[in-house]
Scaffold this active site. Structure first.
Site, PDB file in Angstrom:
ATOM      1  N   SER A  17      -9.209   3.108   2.789  1.00  0.00           N
ATOM      2  CA  SER A  17      -9.421   4.100   1.725  1.00  0.00           C
ATOM      3  C   SER A  17      -8.091   4.482   1.091  1.00  0.00           C
ATOM      4  CB  SER A  17     -10.105   5.363   2.279  1.00  0.00           C
ATOM      5  OG  SER A  17      -9.278   6.002   3.238  1.00  0.00           O
ATOM      6  N   GLY A  20      -3.900   3.174   0.864  1.00  0.00           N
ATOM      7  CA  GLY A  20      -3.923   1.972   1.695  1.00  0.00           C
ATOM      8  C   GLY A  20      -4.856   0.916   1.146  1.00  0.00           C
ATOM      9  N   SER A 139       6.060  10.431   1.429  1.00  0.00           N
ATOM     10  CA  SER A 139       5.522  11.342   0.412  1.00  0.00           C
ATOM     11  C   SER A 139       6.674  12.072  -0.243  1.00  0.00           C
ATOM     12  CB  SER A 139       4.580  12.357   1.069  1.00  0.00           C
ATOM     13  OG  SER A 139       4.313  13.443   0.205  1.00  0.00           O
ATOM     14  N   TYR A 152       3.221  18.487   7.731  1.00  0.00           N
ATOM     15  CA  TYR A 152       3.135  17.273   6.913  1.00  0.00           C
ATOM     16  C   TYR A 152       4.507  16.907   6.359  1.00  0.00           C
ATOM     17  CZ  TYR A 152       1.723  14.157   3.089  1.00  0.00           C
ATOM     18  OH  TYR A 152       1.585  13.094   2.242  1.00  0.00           O
TER      19      TYR A 152
END
Length: 260
Positions: A17, A20, A139, A152
């Protein structure tokens, strides 16, 4: 675009999903045999069908050593591993003071250790073959630390340090390790998150997005979510570019105020 990588083998972790899946599809479009993993068999099978005939999938949980060994052994059946994209990750919005020790360990397992576990055998093989390319999907939060996503942000920063350290091990070889930093992207999980806020506040999805870019991402130059397919193509080009090693490529929509 023909990147000259047809016939090679790539592993894309978490390829069922989001970003990826887009990366796996882009590799497949270049004639690469793609191996993806996931923990949901039905979702994995659907992704394999969507990607194409040269895609293979296996249920393997990389938060365990057994899962990583299972994925590596399965991928090797298709030939030497030329590309590895460490894409597995999770994100949540949580108050720093409410994040338990167990939650911190969970984040390190998902966002850092999954990549470490599968990279161990793959990098060793690549160094032995003097050929290969690894990309860690980090990120923009890695360098634009987000206070309501501290766990995160920190684990994404760790990925950059890990990527560079591993690249140092490749000196003088044809093996490379890089990192890629996407910005807010229109994956299903991100869209579900914003739809949830919209339902909670009784406003439209578009209004939620406008508020997000106004209040939380005012520095974004594009002021919109990024199509995952843009990342898919960019990561494959990065993986195939032999001039890139030990670096981080930004694709954050200009949210990070830096020229580098």
């Amino acid at each position: 675009m023909d990147l000259g990588i047809a016939g090679k083998v790539a592993i894309v972790t978490g390829g069922s999903s989001g970003i990826g899946l887009a990366i796996a599809r882009s590799f497949h479009n270049e004639g690469v045999t793609v191996v993806i993993n996931g923990r949901d068999e039905a979702k994995l099978e659907a992704a394999v069908t969507k990607i194409g005939p040269n895609c293979r999938g296996i249920v393997a949980d990389l938060t365990t050593a057994e899962g990583a060994a299972k994925l590596y052994a399965f991928a090797r059946q298709s030939g030497p591993i030329s590309f590895l994209v460490n894409n597995i990750g999770r994100f949540d919005v949580e108050d720093f003071f409410d994040i338990s020790d167990e939650r911190w360990h969970e984040y390190f397992e998902f966002n850092v250790m999954t990549g470490i576990r599968i990279t161990r055998p793959v990098l060793k093989e690549m160094l032995g073959n003097d050929d290969g390319s690894i990309v860690f999907i980090s990120s923009e939060a890695a360098v634009r630390s987000i206070p309501f996503m501290v766990h995160y942000s920190l684990t994404k920063t760790a990925q950059l340090g890990l990527s560079r350290a591993l690249a140092e091990m490749t000196r003088g070889t044809r093996v490379r390790v890089n990192a890629y930093m996407p910005g807010p992207t229109a994956t299903d999980s991100v869209k579900d998150y914003f739809h949830g806020i919209a339902a909670e506040r009784g406003i439209s999805f578009d209004d939620v997005l406008r508020g997000f870019f106004k209040d939380d991402q005012p520095g974004s130059l594009i002021q919109k979510l990024i199509d995952p397919e843009m990342h898919g193509r960019a990561v494959v080009q990065m993986a195939a570019n032999w001039a890139m090693n030990g670096t981080t490529q930004r694709a954050d929509g200009g949210a990070v105020h830096s020229i580098l």
